[in-house]
Write a protein that holds these residues in place. Sequence first.
Motif: not given
Length: 296
Positions: A226-236
């Motif tokens: 979950k946190s991995f997906r969240r950080d990917l979205r934030r970085n993108n």
Amino acid sequence: MDLAPLLRAYGDSARVGDLLAAGVTERQLRTAVEERVLLRPRGGIVALPDAREDVLAARIAGGRLTCVSAAVHHGLWLLRPEPRLHLASAKGIGGAVVDHRLLTVPPLRRLPVAGLADVVLHALRCLPEDDALVITEAALKSGRVEKEFLALHLEGRRNGNARRRLERTDGRPDSAQEVVVREMLPHAGLDFAHRVRIAGIGEVDFLIDAWLILEFDGAAFHMDRKSFRRDLRRNNAGVVRSYATLRFTYEDVFGNPTGMMRDIREALHRRPRGIPGTAAGTGHQPRSPFQPRCLS
């Protein structure tokens, strides 16, 4: 009565009078000592064989753990351990002990530990600046003590330095490393904003030069899906909006601060074309290099 769970509730050691008041009989205590279930390190005090040394030492001294020695008991961040014991209201203490004398708020009920407000007040007066700021920010972040209350107890000329430290806190950092980095960046001559909310991205730890985001993962950080997906979205989302992100860990801040600052400076010198920036990070040299001590 099983005495071990009761002793654990008292921090592994207790005064005999407190145990008798809790319903333990003198016979039970004698039997436990004879069978080595409990030890009697000093008259009037009993302890489990694996009792915490700091709590037991405070009981023997007749004082309360405070300042850096009490931080862990209140769940506060700790920049580094202190070999000396910090006590308040102790009697005839000596050796490697720091005496903080009086308490202003009630201590913890069963443990020989000062109340949270006293722990912070003593830290602000006693510790090196970075240690004091870390403990104070953690306490303010917890919501269990208010900055205004602390300020009321820091009046007078003798508390001038402690007041100045308190004025620099706001309870916003999420970790000890954020506090330390917040102190490092000005010394490196970098203009930054702390805890900035950016549309489409959310709140970021630091924003330098209006385009470079710094994010810091805690010592106990574990990347789940979950946190991995969240950080990917934030970085993108940051890339789409012309922001760049550098992520650092606990080990970077406290194990390799020089390398971390080098990466930040190199990133700032590589500002993407078309992104306006300030003068921060464009060659200004540090006024006073800040080397945080290693956490252990």
